[in-house]
Design a protein around this motif. Sequence first.
Motif, PDB file in Angstrom:
ATOM      1  N   LYS A   1       0.834  -1.194   0.000  1.00 22.19           N
ATOM      2  CA  LYS A   1       0.000   0.000   0.000  1.00 22.19           C
ATOM      3  C   LYS A   1       0.873   1.250   0.000  1.00 22.19           C
ATOM      4  CE  LYS A   1      -3.900  -2.094   2.467  1.00 22.19           C
ATOM      5  NZ  LYS A   1      -4.802  -1.996   3.661  1.00 22.19           N
ATOM      6  N   ASP A   2       0.418   2.292  -0.702  1.00 19.20           N
ATOM      7  CA  ASP A   2       1.122   3.575  -0.709  1.00 19.20           C
ATOM      8  C   ASP A   2       0.795   4.328   0.571  1.00 19.20           C
ATOM      9  OD1 ASP A   2       2.312   3.252  -3.233  1.00 19.20           O
ATOM     10  OD2 ASP A   2       0.467   3.887  -4.238  1.00 19.20           O
ATOM     11  N   VAL A   3       1.825   4.876   1.211  1.00 17.41           N
ATOM     12  CA  VAL A   3       1.636   5.613   2.456  1.00 17.41           C
ATOM     13  C   VAL A   3       2.550   6.838   2.467  1.00 17.41           C
ATOM     14  CG1 VAL A   3       0.968   3.561   3.782  1.00 17.41           C
ATOM     15  CG2 VAL A   3       3.366   4.251   3.675  1.00 17.41           C
ATOM     16  N   VAL A   4       2.261   7.772   3.362  1.00 20.42           N
ATOM     17  CA  VAL A   4       3.121   8.937   3.605  1.00 20.42           C
ATOM     18  C   VAL A   4       3.218   9.124   5.122  1.00 20.42           C
ATOM     19  CG1 VAL A   4       2.469  10.067   1.452  1.00 20.42           C
ATOM     20  CG2 VAL A   4       1.193  10.581   3.545  1.00 20.42           C
ATOM     21  N   TRP A   5       4.217   9.898   5.542  1.00 21.72           N
ATOM     22  CA  TRP A   5       4.323  10.320   6.939  1.00 21.72           C
ATOM     23  C   TRP A   5       3.742  11.733   7.049  1.00 21.72           C
ATOM     24  CZ3 TRP A   5       5.073   6.864  10.433  1.00 21.72           C
ATOM     25  CH2 TRP A   5       5.962   5.792  10.263  1.00 21.72           C
ATOM     26  N   LEU A   6       2.577  11.856   7.700  1.00 22.80           N
ATOM     27  CA  LEU A   6       1.999  13.168   7.967  1.00 22.80           C
ATOM     28  C   LEU A   6       2.535  13.702   9.290  1.00 22.80           C
ATOM     29  CD1 LEU A   6      -1.767  12.803   6.975  1.00 22.80           C
ATOM     30  CD2 LEU A   6       0.043  13.974   5.721  1.00 22.80           C
ATOM     31  N   VAL A   7       2.559  15.004   9.411  1.00 24.14           N
ATOM     32  CA  VAL A   7       2.953  15.648  10.665  1.00 24.14           C
ATOM     33  C   VAL A   7       1.676  16.087  11.378  1.00 24.14           C
ATOM     34  CG1 VAL A   7       4.278  17.497  11.738  1.00 24.14           C
ATOM     35  CG2 VAL A   7       5.104  16.435   9.626  1.00 24.14           C
ATOM     36  N   ARG A   8       1.406  15.474  12.523  1.00 28.06           N
ATOM     37  CA  ARG A   8       0.218  15.785  13.317  1.00 28.06           C
ATOM     38  C   ARG A   8       0.661  16.130  14.748  1.00 28.06           C
ATOM     39  NH1 ARG A   8      -2.076  16.433   9.157  1.00 28.06           N
ATOM     40  NH2 ARG A   8      -3.794  15.184   8.297  1.00 28.06           N
TER      41      ARG A   8
END
Length: 446
Positions: A392-399
């Motif tokens: 699966k395609d994923v990203v690292w979000l900044v939360r």
Amino acid sequence: MHRVPPRTTAVALLILVSLSGASCSGHDSGIGLGSAGRGDVVEVVDAPATVTARAAATLTAAADGTLASLSVKPGDTVAAGQVLAVVDSPSARQRLKEASDALDALKSSGGGGVGVKNLSAQQKKTDDAAAKAFADARRAAAQIADATVRTTLTTQIDLAERTYQEAAASARAVIQSVQRGLASISQAMAALTQAQRAQAQSAYDLAQSTVDELTLRAPVAGVVQLGGTSAASAPSITDLIGAATGGQAPTSAPTGAAGPGVDPAVPIGGRVSAGTAILTVVDVSELGLMAEVDETDVLLVQPGVTARVELDAAPGASYEATVTSADVLPTTSARGGVAYRSRLKLGAGRYDDGRPAPAPRPGMNAVAHLQVRSIQDAVTVPAAAVFNVGGKDVVWLVRGGKAVQQPVSIGVAGQDRVQVLSGVADGDQLVVRGTDKVQQGMDLPR
């Protein structure tokens, strides 16, 4: 976890409304941040390609002889049907004379020399001669590399053989009637003569065709070059005619073949063999491209897709092209995988400074940058931000200053930016460098 680049090589044209500059959490962290933004993305598939001519026709000698005349020079532009050269072949003319004499003799004689005491033997002799002639013709046809020409010739041979077999069958039926006392010998002789005439007519027609082919005419309009192409060594249509009328298909290299440092063109007065390439007419009125598209990309390549083309021979120039078709069956690509050939219509080219680029020549190497998909004003992220986990395609979000792994759905993929269909909103901050160094919940700079 490893970042997975987009599956196609692409170029992205971006008009971003909001895009923050990348920043690092420290001099040695190797982690960089960026933002999602809106912009235009163009997905481009790169494919190796070759420039192709609209058509190329090689004219060959129909029989052994000499090149009597050549009325054109290399580089001349000729019209379809124009006489380009003449081959003198005494042997071909002699075969035509013999075939004509044999046909005239059968037409003028009532029995054609058929003996009245052994009609069956005469019939067998005629059948054997015909069978040998048709077998020789088929052997010559089988040596022709061009599938279209080979099929046409085989059809012609089949038609001639059927014509003979019909006449021969009629003769055999009459001969059987004579043996049963139901028909006269004169009737049998007439039927047998008819079969012989059918064979003689076929031989005459083939011999006449050979002589006619000694005058070489341009089959298409185009530019002349002496000799043949790299694929012109196979027997031509006239090889079959020569073989069927008593000649043989060439078993050695044509007279025009030569090694390095020797002009392969046949000079006026030079000897030729049946099948020797005299000249080639190349139709360059409409140039095209033959591109090899990888199997992972071919479903995106449809008729009407535009491309930007770069030629090895014209550095700095860019040519326009449009896809006209893509093959259904695969071929082995130059890189060893499975590829599908796509055909493109090649347009004009220009250099970066606006100067017109020169017209390419057939056979030149090129790279086609196929613009397979595009999107305008879409949510996009840097391509380096997307990686793959468990397929699966994923990203690292900044939360809240921490890293959160977020699955995303990717649309149009550019080299620098990719469209995100879901999972990321315009303005979201995310990791764009060093994704393999980030862990869930890790503190990240704001």
